[in-house]
Write a protein that holds these residues in place. Structure first.
Motif, PDB file in Angstrom:
ATOM      1  N   HIS A   1      -9.740  -2.296  -9.019  1.00 37.04           N
ATOM      2  CA  HIS A   1      -9.332  -1.852 -10.352  1.00 37.04           C
ATOM      3  C   HIS A   1      -9.373  -0.332 -10.503  1.00 37.04           C
ATOM      4  O   HIS A   1      -8.820   0.199 -11.464  1.00 37.04           O
ATOM      5  CB  HIS A   1     -10.213  -2.514 -11.413  1.00 37.04           C
ATOM      6  CG  HIS A   1      -9.804  -3.919 -11.705  1.00 37.04           C
ATOM      7  ND1 HIS A   1      -8.860  -4.259 -12.650  1.00 37.04           N
ATOM      8  CD2 HIS A   1     -10.206  -5.081 -11.142  1.00 37.04           C
ATOM      9  CE1 HIS A   1      -8.709  -5.569 -12.670  1.00 37.04           C
ATOM     10  NE2 HIS A   1      -9.512  -6.094 -11.774  1.00 37.04           N
ATOM     11  N   LEU A   2     -10.041   0.354  -9.610  1.00 35.28           N
ATOM     12  CA  LEU A   2     -10.074   1.816  -9.704  1.00 35.28           C
ATOM     13  C   LEU A   2      -8.673   2.406  -9.564  1.00 35.28           C
ATOM     14  O   LEU A   2      -8.400   3.500 -10.056  1.00 35.28           O
ATOM     15  CB  LEU A   2     -10.996   2.381  -8.625  1.00 35.28           C
ATOM     16  CG  LEU A   2     -12.496   2.108  -8.804  1.00 35.28           C
ATOM     17  CD1 LEU A   2     -13.275   2.710  -7.652  1.00 35.28           C
ATOM     18  CD2 LEU A   2     -13.001   2.641 -10.130  1.00 35.28           C
ATOM     19  N   ARG A   3      -7.783   1.688  -8.865  1.00 38.95           N
ATOM     20  CA  ARG A   3      -6.422   2.182  -8.688  1.00 38.95           C
ATOM     21  C   ARG A   3      -5.570   1.948  -9.922  1.00 38.95           C
ATOM     22  O   ARG A   3      -4.537   2.577 -10.086  1.00 38.95           O
ATOM     23  CB  ARG A   3      -5.789   1.479  -7.480  1.00 38.95           C
ATOM     24  CG  ARG A   3      -6.549   1.692  -6.176  1.00 38.95           C
ATOM     25  CD  ARG A   3      -5.956   0.844  -5.077  1.00 38.95           C
ATOM     26  NE  ARG A   3      -4.535   1.130  -4.904  1.00 38.95           N
ATOM     27  CZ  ARG A   3      -3.715   0.409  -4.131  1.00 38.95           C
ATOM     28  NH1 ARG A   3      -4.184  -0.633  -3.468  1.00 38.95           N
ATOM     29  NH2 ARG A   3      -2.455   0.738  -4.028  1.00 38.95           N
ATOM     30  N   GLN A   4      -5.977   1.008 -10.803  1.00 43.90           N
ATOM     31  CA  GLN A   4      -5.147   0.618 -11.930  1.00 43.90           C
ATOM     32  C   GLN A   4      -5.642   1.200 -13.249  1.00 43.90           C
ATOM     33  O   GLN A   4      -4.852   1.408 -14.168  1.00 43.90           O
ATOM     34  CB  GLN A   4      -5.093  -0.910 -12.028  1.00 43.90           C
ATOM     35  CG  GLN A   4      -4.592  -1.572 -10.755  1.00 43.90           C
ATOM     36  CD  GLN A   4      -4.727  -3.083 -10.807  1.00 43.90           C
ATOM     37  OE1 GLN A   4      -4.847  -3.650 -11.874  1.00 43.90           O
ATOM     38  NE2 GLN A   4      -4.714  -3.725  -9.649  1.00 43.90           N
ATOM     39  N   VAL A   5      -6.940   1.431 -13.369  1.00 47.63           N
ATOM     40  CA  VAL A   5      -7.517   1.912 -14.623  1.00 47.63           C
ATOM     41  C   VAL A   5      -7.766   3.413 -14.498  1.00 47.63           C
ATOM     42  O   VAL A   5      -8.485   3.853 -13.591  1.00 47.63           O
ATOM     43  CB  VAL A   5      -8.833   1.178 -14.939  1.00 47.63           C
ATOM     44  CG1 VAL A   5      -9.417   1.704 -16.233  1.00 47.63           C
ATOM     45  CG2 VAL A   5      -8.596  -0.319 -15.031  1.00 47.63           C
TER      46      VAL A   5
ATOM     47  N   GLY B   1     -14.698   8.787 -13.627  1.00 45.70           N
ATOM     48  CA  GLY B   1     -15.914   8.626 -12.857  1.00 45.70           C
ATOM     49  C   GLY B   1     -16.431   7.207 -12.931  1.00 45.70           C
ATOM     50  O   GLY B   1     -16.054   6.424 -13.805  1.00 45.70           O
ATOM     51  N   VAL B   2     -17.298   6.851 -11.984  1.00 49.62           N
ATOM     52  CA  VAL B   2     -17.965   5.552 -11.975  1.00 49.62           C
ATOM     53  C   VAL B   2     -19.458   5.798 -11.839  1.00 49.62           C
ATOM     54  O   VAL B   2     -19.896   6.725 -11.157  1.00 49.62           O
ATOM     55  CB  VAL B   2     -17.453   4.657 -10.833  1.00 49.62           C
ATOM     56  CG1 VAL B   2     -16.006   4.286 -11.050  1.00 49.62           C
ATOM     57  CG2 VAL B   2     -17.641   5.315  -9.473  1.00 49.62           C
ATOM     58  N   LYS B   3     -20.237   4.949 -12.514  1.00 49.93           N
ATOM     59  CA  LYS B   3     -21.695   5.016 -12.414  1.00 49.93           C
ATOM     60  C   LYS B   3     -22.158   3.804 -11.624  1.00 49.93           C
ATOM     61  O   LYS B   3     -22.016   2.663 -12.065  1.00 49.93           O
ATOM     62  CB  LYS B   3     -22.332   5.037 -13.803  1.00 49.93           C
ATOM     63  CG  LYS B   3     -21.990   6.283 -14.608  1.00 49.93           C
ATOM     64  CD  LYS B   3     -22.783   6.353 -15.908  1.00 49.93           C
ATOM     65  CE  LYS B   3     -24.210   6.759 -15.638  1.00 49.93           C
ATOM     66  NZ  LYS B   3     -24.946   7.049 -16.902  1.00 49.93           N
ATOM     67  N   ILE B   4     -22.733   4.059 -10.447  1.00 51.26           N
ATOM     68  CA  ILE B   4     -23.227   2.970  -9.611  1.00 51.26           C
ATOM     69  C   ILE B   4     -24.427   2.335 -10.304  1.00 51.26           C
ATOM     70  O   ILE B   4     -25.372   3.027 -10.715  1.00 51.26           O
ATOM     71  CB  ILE B   4     -23.627   3.496  -8.218  1.00 51.26           C
ATOM     72  CG1 ILE B   4     -22.416   4.148  -7.543  1.00 51.26           C
ATOM     73  CG2 ILE B   4     -24.162   2.362  -7.358  1.00 51.26           C
ATOM     74  CD1 ILE B   4     -22.746   4.786  -6.214  1.00 51.26           C
TER      75      ILE B   4
ATOM     76  N   GLY C   1     -10.126  10.516  -5.979  1.00 50.27           N
ATOM     77  CA  GLY C   1     -10.378  11.677  -6.823  1.00 50.27           C
ATOM     78  C   GLY C   1     -11.270  11.384  -8.005  1.00 50.27           C
ATOM     79  O   GLY C   1     -11.158  12.033  -9.049  1.00 50.27           O
ATOM     80  N   ILE C   2     -12.172  10.403  -7.871  1.00 50.51           N
ATOM     81  CA  ILE C   2     -13.030   9.970  -8.971  1.00 50.51           C
ATOM     82  C   ILE C   2     -14.460  10.417  -8.701  1.00 50.51           C
ATOM     83  O   ILE C   2     -14.987  10.282  -7.588  1.00 50.51           O
ATOM     84  CB  ILE C   2     -12.963   8.430  -9.129  1.00 50.51           C
ATOM     85  CG1 ILE C   2     -11.552   8.016  -9.535  1.00 50.51           C
ATOM     86  CG2 ILE C   2     -13.973   7.948 -10.158  1.00 50.51           C
ATOM     87  CD1 ILE C   2     -11.352   6.512  -9.583  1.00 50.51           C
TER      88      ILE C   2
END
Length: 718
Positions: A623-627, A631-634, A663-664
């Motif tokens: 979903h990182l490619r679509q949304v 940034g993401v928080k692990i 690039g996130i």
């Protein structure tokens, strides 16, 4: 060409004309030879007999009604339907009584002597009902076939209802006819020698009248009476009407055939409506309405027999994720599989008297009774079986998913004596099973009521907590790994209640989410955080520090998030680039189209968006490619076990690599040890936060840290 039809009207006219001719001939002969005195005596005698019989039936009916009314006072006042029914049936059993109706002060039927009292509680709608209900004292009403005595029933000056006694006039009419025949016979005896020549004519008249009456009875009265009885049965809800066969071609016969077809159509339609009204469309199980009616009946039987029952309230864990991530068709498929597993377990463990129902959504309810084993024992074994069976993986759209179930068990009569309370207790016990970790079962106990009351109290107190100044904001520092510099802070909400003390966020945030209060609190927190961030100085590197604010899924789906953000930025003067919004992964992918639209609007406004708790949902990295996120928080659960669990370390490394390839920015939360920080730093994690780096601070403490810190994390990472 229209075929001649010898219909009912033609038959009636022919019979009436023939009767008129015969009667005219007989009367003409009799009038010539009958003395006026004899005629007067006959008429007077008939009137006297009729008057005597009428007065007799009125006196008898009045006495019977007054006695019954006196007997009904106490049962009617205490709503003792059994006693009322016994009195009514005893009175109705008398041959001269046609019916007995007991009603309340508003005219609603209480008892008619039948077992099921089909019209109970409904207004009486017959022609005599309106006058009967309004009667203030003894009232007599009469129809061609019934003499009705109406009496109000009082206790003191209070009218508690009324009584309607219908005296059958057919015996009276029969007695009048018998008296008339007797009198006529005696007069005939006295005139026999004079009127001997009329014997043949009178015999012919009697034969003709009898034949005519028989003919009318067979062709008109009997079919109409059957139609009336059948219509009344249909009105009472009994659609099993015995079909009447006839080959005649008159109007009555055609009406009979039409009525037969209509009754069959009504019966078929009633079966279809009941099937739809009492069956769940998706699973084919009984629905909430059917279960509630059956539960009332089973509870009544259990009370009479002194038996026990057990109710299991089942809720599927995390079912909403299936709908949110795989779609509602997948959700329906999962529900069907769950329903089949539940039904199989009920058949094998629940016993022959078990009743299974889908209450709606992902809720199922099972009622079990005590047979060879006690209801509590059966419920326990069934719950254990269900936890195991429903915890097995499901195959949905060529995917294997794990859900599970939370089950609440409540017992009758130990926990409750009524259906409503029993269902409420089952729901409470199910909720406690969810709080206990899900995929388990819990028995209802009185202490659970206190937990529910506490939750309701917290919800009530939370409504005004912000205005009372009980809620405050704290800020957890966020550091950059490459230079150990403080670059931002996540805003957290704390509640210090005046009597309950400090309430954990895990408790009151959950209350706010489920009650919908989060939609009111969220914008207030966002606005206050933006106002506070404007007061922060730059960090040691001269950079402006960003503020990170959590956004509830309810705000994302139901509120004007973009408008709230723009308003907060405008009123506070905070630069949009300094505001980071944190949304949970499941909230974003729950409605991806809406999320993408909102995130694009936020990006155009200059605001950055992070996915919080990344890695815990169904989406994975795809979903990182679509949304469009920045940034993401692990999630902290991966960070906590990186040193001991190679899988967590590999997954964390993969998330960092994939995010950087797109690039996130990657943020790790829950860093509580130096080794965790070093592992994350070695793998290129951009930002970190956690208690080892810095605990949540109030606004003043954070400002002091920014003003005096020149080395990033003071005394720890230097």
């Amino acid at each position: 060409m229209n075929r001649f039809r010898f219909g009912l009207q033609a038959r009636f006219l022919l019979a009436a004309g023939a009767a008129l001719l015969v009667v005219t001939a007989i009367v003409a002969l009799m009038l010539a030879r009958q003395a006026a005195a004899q005629q007067e005596v006959l008429r007077n005698s008939i009137e006297v007999v009729s008057q005597v019989l009428d007065e007799s039936i009125k006196e008898r009916g009045t006495a019977l009604a007054q006695g019954l009314a006196d007997s009904l006072v106490n049962p009617l006042y205490y709503e003792d339907l059994a006693a009322i029914g016994a009195l009514v049936r005893n009175t109705t059993a008398q041959t001269s009584v046609s019916y007995v109706l007991v009603h309340d002060a508003e005219g609603n039927l209480i008892h008619d002597g039948s077992i099921d009292v089909a019209g109970y509680g409904q207004p009486m709608a017959d022609p005599l009902a309106h006058t009967a209900v309004r009667a203030q004292k003894l009232l007599l009403q009469q129809s061609p076939s019934v003499l009705e005595i109406d009496l109000p029933i009082h206790i003191g000056d209070q009218r508690i209802g009324g009584l309607r006694v219908g005296m059958d006039l057919k015996p009276v009419l029969a007695q009048e006819a018998a008296a008339m025949r007797t009198l006529s016979q005696r007069l005939d005896d006295s005139r026999r020698r004079q009127w001997l020549w009329l014997t043949a004519l009178m015999a012919a008249l009697v034969a003709f009248v009898s034949a005519t009456a028989l003919y009318i009875q067979r062709t008109m009265v009997r079919p109409i009476r059957w139609l009336s009885d059948a219509a009344q049965r249909i009105e009472r809800g009994d659609y099993q009407i015995e079909e009447q066969s006839t080959r005649r071609g008159d109007e009555i016969s055609e009406l009979l055939r039409t009525f037969n077809r209509m009754s069959q159509s009504i019966a078929r339609h009633d079966r279809e409506v009941r099937q739809m009204a009492y069956t769940d469309a998706l699973t084919g199980l009984t629905n909430r309405l059917a279960f509630r009616e059956a539960l009332d009946g089973r509870l009544h039987e259990a009370r009479l027999a002194g038996r026990s029952l057990a109710l299991l309230f089942i809720d599927i864990d995390e079912f909403k994720r299936v709908n949110d991530t795989l779609g509602h068709e997948a959700g329906d498929d999962a529900l069907l599989q769950f329903a089949q597993r539940i039904a199989n377990s009920v058949d094998q463990v629940g016993g022959s008297e078990a009743l299974l129902s889908r209450f709606g959504g992902d809720e199922f309810v099972i009622l079990v009774g005590d047979g060879e084993r006690s209801a509590a024992e059966v419920a326990a074994k069934l719950a254990e079986r269900l936890v195991v069976e429903l915890g097995q993986p499901l195959q949905v759209q060529q995917r294997e998913i794990f859900l599970g179930s939370s089950i609440g068990i409540t017992l009758f009569p130990e926990d409750a004596n009524g259906a409503t309370v029993l269902l409420k207790n089952g729901d409470i016990a199910m909720y406690q099973a969810k709080l206990a970790g899900k995929n388990c079962f819990r028995y209802y106990n009185r202490a659970m009521d206190h937990a529910v009351e506490r939750r309701l109290y917290l919800e009530q107190e939370l409504r005004g907590a912000w205005d009372r100044g009980e809620l405050r904001l704290v800020y957890q520092p966020i550091f950059r790994t490459r230079d150990h510099m403080l670059v931002g802070a996540e805003v957290l909400l704390r509640w210090n209640h005046p009597t309950l003390g400090s309430i954990p966020p895990s408790v009151f945030i959950d209350v706010a989410e489920q009650s919908g209060l989060i939609q009111a609190l969220g914008p207030k927190v966002l606005h206050a955080a933006c106002e506070q961030a404007m007061q922060w100085p730059r960090n040691a590197a001269g950079e402006e520090v960003f503020i990170s604010v959590n956004v509830s899924p309810r705000q994302l789906r139901n509120g004007d998030l973009v408008g709230e953000v723009e308003t907060s930025l405008h009123t506070s003067g905070l630069a949009a680039s300094r505001l980071h919004l944190e949304l949970t992964e499941t909230a974003v992918i729950g409605d991806e189209i809406l999320a993408v639209t909102l995130l694009e609007k936020l990006h155009r406004a200059g605001v950055r968006v992070w996915l919080d708790d990344f890695g815990t949902g169904f989406s994975g990295l795809s979903h990182l490619r679509q949304v469009p996120v920045d940034g993401v928080k692990i999630d902290r659960s991966f960070v906590a076990d990186m040193e001991r669990d190679p899988d967590d370390l590999a997954l964390t490394t993969a998330i960092i690599a994939m995010a950087h390839a797109l690039g996130i920015t990657v943020v790790a939360e829950g860093v509580e040890q130096r080794a965790q920080f070093e592992l994350l730093s070695q793998r290129g994690c951009d930002l970190v936060q956690g208690y080892w780096l810095g605990r949540p601070l109030n606004a003043d403490a954070l400002v002091q840290l920014l003003e005096h810190d020149t080395a990033g994390v003071p005394g720890i990472l230097a």
